[in-house]
Design a protein around this motif. Structure first.
Motif, PDB file in Angstrom:
ATOM      1  N   ILE A 191       0.241 -44.241  -8.964  1.00  0.00           N
ATOM      2  CA  ILE A 191       1.652 -43.881  -8.887  1.00  0.00           C
ATOM      3  C   ILE A 191       1.864 -42.503  -9.520  1.00  0.00           C
ATOM      4  N   ASN A 192       2.644 -41.679  -8.849  1.00  0.00           N
ATOM      5  CA  ASN A 192       2.923 -40.331  -9.371  1.00  0.00           C
ATOM      6  C   ASN A 192       4.155 -40.379 -10.271  1.00  0.00           C
ATOM      7  N   LEU A 193       3.902 -40.516 -11.555  1.00  0.00           N
ATOM      8  CA  LEU A 193       5.018 -40.669 -12.502  1.00  0.00           C
ATOM      9  C   LEU A 193       5.633 -39.343 -12.918  1.00  0.00           C
ATOM     10  N   SER A 194       4.893 -38.259 -12.704  1.00  0.00           N
ATOM     11  CA  SER A 194       5.480 -36.958 -13.045  1.00  0.00           C
ATOM     12  C   SER A 194       5.357 -36.038 -11.846  1.00  0.00           C
ATOM     13  N   GLY A 195       5.985 -34.898 -11.928  1.00  0.00           N
ATOM     14  CA  GLY A 195       5.871 -33.896 -10.880  1.00  0.00           C
ATOM     15  C   GLY A 195       4.567 -33.131 -10.992  1.00  0.00           C
ATOM     16  N   GLU A 196       4.483 -32.100 -10.176  1.00  0.00           N
ATOM     17  CA  GLU A 196       3.301 -31.228 -10.134  1.00  0.00           C
ATOM     18  C   GLU A 196       3.846 -29.880  -9.707  1.00  0.00           C
ATOM     19  N   SER A 197       3.691 -28.889 -10.573  1.00  0.00           N
ATOM     20  CA  SER A 197       4.451 -27.642 -10.382  1.00  0.00           C
ATOM     21  C   SER A 197       4.245 -26.992  -9.014  1.00  0.00           C
ATOM     22  N   ILE A 198       3.038 -27.099  -8.461  1.00  0.00           N
ATOM     23  CA  ILE A 198       2.757 -26.421  -7.188  1.00  0.00           C
ATOM     24  C   ILE A 198       3.604 -26.988  -6.045  1.00  0.00           C
ATOM     25  N   THR A 199       4.102 -28.210  -6.204  1.00  0.00           N
ATOM     26  CA  THR A 199       4.869 -28.840  -5.127  1.00  0.00           C
ATOM     27  C   THR A 199       6.366 -28.595  -5.263  1.00  0.00           C
ATOM     28  N   GLY A 200       6.763 -27.924  -6.338  1.00  0.00           N
ATOM     29  CA  GLY A 200       8.186 -27.648  -6.507  1.00  0.00           C
ATOM     30  C   GLY A 200       8.870 -28.596  -7.473  1.00  0.00           C
ATOM     31  N   MET A 201       8.298 -29.786  -7.678  1.00  0.00           N
ATOM     32  CA  MET A 201       8.845 -30.683  -8.706  1.00  0.00           C
ATOM     33  C   MET A 201       8.012 -30.456  -9.968  1.00  0.00           C
ATOM     34  N   PRO A 202       8.610 -29.879 -11.009  1.00  0.00           N
ATOM     35  CA  PRO A 202       7.821 -29.445 -12.167  1.00  0.00           C
ATOM     36  C   PRO A 202       7.030 -30.578 -12.827  1.00  0.00           C
ATOM     37  N   SER A 203       5.908 -30.202 -13.407  1.00  0.00           N
ATOM     38  CA  SER A 203       5.017 -31.169 -14.069  1.00  0.00           C
ATOM     39  C   SER A 203       5.723 -31.943 -15.170  1.00  0.00           C
ATOM     40  N   GLU A 204       6.747 -31.342 -15.766  1.00  0.00           N
ATOM     41  CA  GLU A 204       7.395 -32.004 -16.895  1.00  0.00           C
ATOM     42  C   GLU A 204       8.489 -32.978 -16.481  1.00  0.00           C
ATOM     43  N   MET A 205       8.738 -33.097 -15.173  1.00  0.00           N
ATOM     44  CA  MET A 205       9.760 -34.039 -14.725  1.00  0.00           C
ATOM     45  C   MET A 205       9.157 -35.410 -14.418  1.00  0.00           C
ATOM     46  N   SER A 206       9.946 -36.460 -14.646  1.00  0.00           N
ATOM     47  CA  SER A 206       9.520 -37.834 -14.324  1.00  0.00           C
ATOM     48  C   SER A 206      10.748 -38.559 -13.807  1.00  0.00           C
ATOM     49  N   GLN A 207      10.670 -39.096 -12.589  1.00  0.00           N
ATOM     50  CA  GLN A 207      11.895 -39.601 -11.985  1.00  0.00           C
ATOM     51  C   GLN A 207      11.910 -41.060 -11.564  1.00  0.00           C
ATOM     52  N   PHE A 208      10.749 -41.730 -11.617  1.00  0.00           N
ATOM     53  CA  PHE A 208      10.788 -43.164 -11.293  1.00  0.00           C
ATOM     54  C   PHE A 208      11.617 -43.900 -12.342  1.00  0.00           C
ATOM     55  N   THR A 209      12.330 -44.920 -11.898  1.00  0.00           N
ATOM     56  CA  THR A 209      13.083 -45.734 -12.867  1.00  0.00           C
ATOM     57  C   THR A 209      12.123 -46.722 -13.538  1.00  0.00           C
ATOM     58  N   GLU A 210      12.534 -47.202 -14.686  1.00  0.00           N
ATOM     59  CA  GLU A 210      11.713 -48.184 -15.408  1.00  0.00           C
ATOM     60  C   GLU A 210      11.504 -49.417 -14.532  1.00  0.00           C
ATOM     61  N   GLU A 211      12.524 -49.786 -13.777  1.00  0.00           N
ATOM     62  CA  GLU A 211      12.436 -50.975 -12.940  1.00  0.00           C
ATOM     63  C   GLU A 211      11.397 -50.774 -11.823  1.00  0.00           C
ATOM     64  N   GLU A 212      11.392 -49.600 -11.215  1.00  0.00           N
ATOM     65  CA  GLU A 212      10.403 -49.331 -10.163  1.00  0.00           C
ATOM     66  C   GLU A 212       8.975 -49.404 -10.733  1.00  0.00           C
ATOM     67  N   ILE A 213       8.784 -48.829 -11.905  1.00  0.00           N
ATOM     68  CA  ILE A 213       7.444 -48.831 -12.521  1.00  0.00           C
ATOM     69  C   ILE A 213       7.044 -50.271 -12.886  1.00  0.00           C
ATOM     70  N   ARG A 214       7.996 -50.982 -13.448  1.00  0.00           N
ATOM     71  CA  ARG A 214       7.720 -52.369 -13.852  1.00  0.00           C
ATOM     72  C   ARG A 214       7.251 -53.201 -12.650  1.00  0.00           C
ATOM     73  N   VAL A 215       7.947 -53.024 -11.528  1.00  0.00           N
ATOM     74  CA  VAL A 215       7.591 -53.793 -10.320  1.00  0.00           C
ATOM     75  C   VAL A 215       6.207 -53.355  -9.806  1.00  0.00           C
TER      76      VAL A 215
END
Ligand SMILES: [Zn+2]
Length: 430
Positions: A191-215
């Motif tokens: 699962i990609n929990l953080s971004g990756e700067s080369i793709t435009g979503m910065p490495s320091e961002m994380s957008q999955f919800t806790e519920e999505e990760i839990r499931v």
């Protein structure tokens, strides 16, 4: 399958001690005897065995790559990987699998495939002998969210256009996605929990919800699958610890709390930073338009600095750091993976011994084969390398195919040594 007796070799057994001069007998697919000849050990019973006089070569366990993407095709972008048609793509995976074995990686942990079943089919073909390759744990596509790393869809193209990652939004889509991967036969879910700067979503961002990760974790465990995460941000590392995600890829940005959490749970996690990607993207990709000016703007130089600092801190805390990470791009081609060990010494401050152990002793449990893999010990599986030179003196010898004299996997030579071989005619050899 003939038994093999290596004589006159320097044995690095993976236990952390200095190598000793000795003999190693392989019977079937197992290491049957390890003898220290220098101390007048008993001779090794070896009638009929193929005897290889190692002439002082360095004998060590086969190496384990912790973050492998067979289906990345040495191209300069995710798009170029994704656009490869499936027919060519599976042939590519077969060729690359062999390349890993050529370079001494007798086991690899799949960390995501570019299409749903590429890894699974490659693993199965290796296991049934159709193709040649290392022991392999198969992954599925990276699980991502709309706008995240791996969402390559575009609004003007049909909805069913094939995306690089498996895109989910919400807990139920996550559940369905993991179930589909289990159906395909993956060993792990990534699962990609953080971004990756080369793709435009910065490495320091994380957008999955806790519920999505839990499931995701709950469903993977229900099917007996391991979970691995692309986790560059501090927040995503903490999510890995909190949700019990075993394999943490990258872990670039940490704070004291993240380090404390990792240390408190260090027997439950593996870290594979993939420094090769950061180093080479930052400084050695100009030929593909990624000049240092461009990659600095993207944030990679800052991330490399942060990652080196994080790895140094983790090393001091005894957290398991393993080699491997995103080889398979134009500036990190497959087969050059032993550079990771050099980077561990150069950037992270590991001794050459620690770097070697990261690829061997840690490799066994990373493959979930800790009781039978990663050591030159009696009863262990015979995954063995014979090296011309001493990696403890110069870790870079492992990058040179010509210095890897022999590769044995599961008791069989993938590459037999050129040195003289005879057959033992007496009951006792050496
Ligand atoms: Zn990766």
């Amino acid at each position: 399958m003939a038994d093999v007796l290596f004589t006159n070799v320097r044995v690095f057994d993976g236990g952390g001690d200095a190598p000793f001069t000795g003999d190693v007998l392989v019977q079937g697919n197992r290491i049957a005897r390890v003898a220290k000849t220098a101390f007048g050990a008993r001779p090794v019973p070896a009638i009929g065995a193929q005897v290889i006089d190692g002439a002082g070569a360095f004998l060590m366990p086969g190496m384990v790559e912790a973050h492998t993407h067979f289906s990345w095709n040495d191209q300069p972008s995710l798009d170029a990987i994704q656009r490869m048609p499936p027919e060519e793509h599976i042939l590519w995976c077969a060729e690359v699998a062999k390349r890993y074995l050529d370079m001494g990686w007798t086991s690899c942990v799949g960390a995501a495939a570019a299409k749903p079943r590429l890894d699974v089919v490659t693993r199965n073909a290796i296991n049934d002998g159709t193709i040649i390759g290392p022991r392999y744990l198969a992954a599925g596509q990276e699980i991502t969210l709309p706008g995240g790393l791996g969402d390559s869809t575009q609004p003007h193209l049909p909805q069913h256009e094939f995306a690089f990652g498996a895109i989910v939004s919400g807990a139920e889509e996550m559940r369905r996605c993991v179930r589909m991967m289990a159906k395909y036969g993956v060993d792990s879910v990534k699962i990609n929990l953080s971004g990756e700067s080369i793709t435009g979503m910065p490495s320091e961002m994380s957008q999955f919800t806790e519920e999505e990760i839990r499931v995701c974790v709950e469903e993977a465990k229900a099917w007996g699958k391991r979970v691995a995460a692309h986790a560059r941000s501090t927040w995503s590392i903490k999510q890995c610890v909190r949700h019990g995600i075993e394999v943490i890829y990258h872990a670039s940005f940490t704070d004291e709390e993240a380090l404390d959490m990792l240390e408190a749970h260090k027997t439950e996690h593996f870290i594979a930073p993939g420094l090769a990607w950061l180093i080479n993207t930052s400084h050695h990709a100009s030929q593909w338009g990624l000049t240092p000016e461009v990659t600095k703007k993207m944030g990679y130089h800052r991330e490399l600095e942060a990652a080196v600092e994080s790895m140094r801190a983790m090393r001091k805390r005894g957290i398991r750091i393993l080699p491997g990470g995103d080889y398979g791009f134009a500036w990190t081609p497959h087969g050059t993976n032993a550079k990771d060990l050099e980077y561990f010494v150069k950037y992270v401050g590991m001794s050459t011994m620690e770097a070697l152990l990261s690829a061997t002793a840690w490799g066994g449990p990373m493959m979930r084969m800790g009781k039978v893999l990663g050591y030159i010990r009696e009863g262990y599986l015979a995954d063995i390398l014979l090296i011309d030179g001493d990696p403890l003196a110069d870790i870079t010898v492992l990058q040179d195919k010509a210095r890897i004299l022999a590769v044995m996997k599961d008791g069989e030579f993938h590459r037999a040594p050129a040195m003289q071989r005879t057959r033992a005619t007496t009951r006792w050899a050496a």
